[in-house]
Write a protein that holds these residues in place. Structure first.
Motif, PDB file in Angstrom:
ATOM      1  N   LEU A 188      -7.420   3.893   1.197  1.00  0.00           N
ATOM      2  CA  LEU A 188      -7.177   3.552   2.591  1.00  0.00           C
ATOM      3  C   LEU A 188      -6.866   2.060   2.733  1.00  0.00           C
ATOM      4  N   THR A 189      -7.621   1.236   2.025  1.00  0.00           N
ATOM      5  CA  THR A 189      -7.392  -0.208   2.070  1.00  0.00           C
ATOM      6  C   THR A 189      -5.974  -0.545   1.633  1.00  0.00           C
ATOM      7  N   ALA A 190      -5.512   0.066   0.552  1.00  0.00           N
ATOM      8  CA  ALA A 190      -4.153  -0.193   0.065  1.00  0.00           C
ATOM      9  C   ALA A 190      -3.105   0.310   1.058  1.00  0.00           C
ATOM     10  N   ALA A 191      -3.368   1.459   1.670  1.00  0.00           N
ATOM     11  CA  ALA A 191      -2.382   2.045   2.584  1.00  0.00           C
ATOM     12  C   ALA A 191      -2.218   1.228   3.860  1.00  0.00           C
ATOM     13  N   VAL A 192      -3.296   0.649   4.364  1.00  0.00           N
ATOM     14  CA  VAL A 192      -3.217  -0.067   5.636  1.00  0.00           C
ATOM     15  C   VAL A 192      -3.074  -1.580   5.467  1.00  0.00           C
ATOM     16  N   ALA A 193      -3.087  -2.051   4.221  1.00  0.00           N
ATOM     17  CA  ALA A 193      -3.055  -3.496   3.960  1.00  0.00           C
ATOM     18  C   ALA A 193      -1.930  -4.235   4.694  1.00  0.00           C
ATOM     19  N   PRO A 194      -0.741  -3.682   4.788  1.00  0.00           N
ATOM     20  CA  PRO A 194       0.311  -4.441   5.478  1.00  0.00           C
ATOM     21  C   PRO A 194       0.059  -4.634   6.978  1.00  0.00           C
ATOM     22  N   ASP A 195      -0.799  -3.795   7.564  1.00  0.00           N
ATOM     23  CA  ASP A 195      -0.962  -3.813   9.018  1.00  0.00           C
ATOM     24  C   ASP A 195      -2.346  -4.233   9.506  1.00  0.00           C
ATOM     25  N   VAL A 196      -3.266  -4.502   8.590  1.00  0.00           N
ATOM     26  CA  VAL A 196      -4.652  -4.787   8.956  1.00  0.00           C
ATOM     27  C   VAL A 196      -5.031  -6.187   8.491  1.00  0.00           C
TER      28      VAL A 196
END
Length: 155
Positions: free
Chosen positions: A54-62
């Motif tokens: 989840l951290t990798a998936a949302v990294a660009p936006d969080v």
């Protein structure tokens, strides 16, 4: 677990759709599940990182500080302070509760939960959800019991 969650969410999606409020559950989308199941099991979870996929998936936006979290956190002290600070507003809310008028909550139990000593270690999830429902009803001017067609027409 996915099937069980999907069945529960399907009911919630149907209920909110009838009220005109869309509800989305992206973690149960086929593409998301396929991506998670295709990931190397060693990257799905580790004791050294919190929700690495989840951290990798949302990294660009969080924001980065959120990505460094190691758990969900405990907001009980904030909740206790908020309940204490807003006692008068909560009392007024309970005295004129749309949920209580509809018979969906016991106003005395709600008053005790909001204004009394909340048992230590007890989750605030139910109280939070109840107050959220109360505010939603008030914000939308909605009755939890819609009028039937005959009462709506004055018959």
């Amino acid at each position: 677990m996915v099937r069980h969650s999907a069945a529960a969410m399907r009911q919630l999606i149907d209920a909110t759709a009838r009220a005109g409020t869309p509800y989305s559950v992206p973690f149960l989308d086929d593409q998301v599940l396929d991506a998670c199941l295709a990931a190397d099991p060693a990257t799905r979870g580790t004791p050294f990182a919190y929700k690495p996929l989840l951290t990798a998936a949302v990294a660009p936006d969080v924001p980065a500080d959120l990505l460094r979290r190691t758990g969900k956190g405990d907001f009980s002290p904030d909740t206790h302070q908020g309940l204490a600070r807003h006692r008068a507003e909560l009392a007024a809310l309970i005295d004129d509760s749309a949920l209580a008028r509809a018979g969906l909550v016991d106003p005395d139990a709600l008053r005790q939960a909001c204004l009394g000593l909340y048992p230590p270690g007890t989750s605030y999830a139910a109280l939070d959800a109840t107050l959220a429902c109360e505010h939603w009803l008030r914000a939308h001017g909605t009755s939890p019991h819609p009028a039937s067609p005959t009462t709506a027409q004055g018959a």
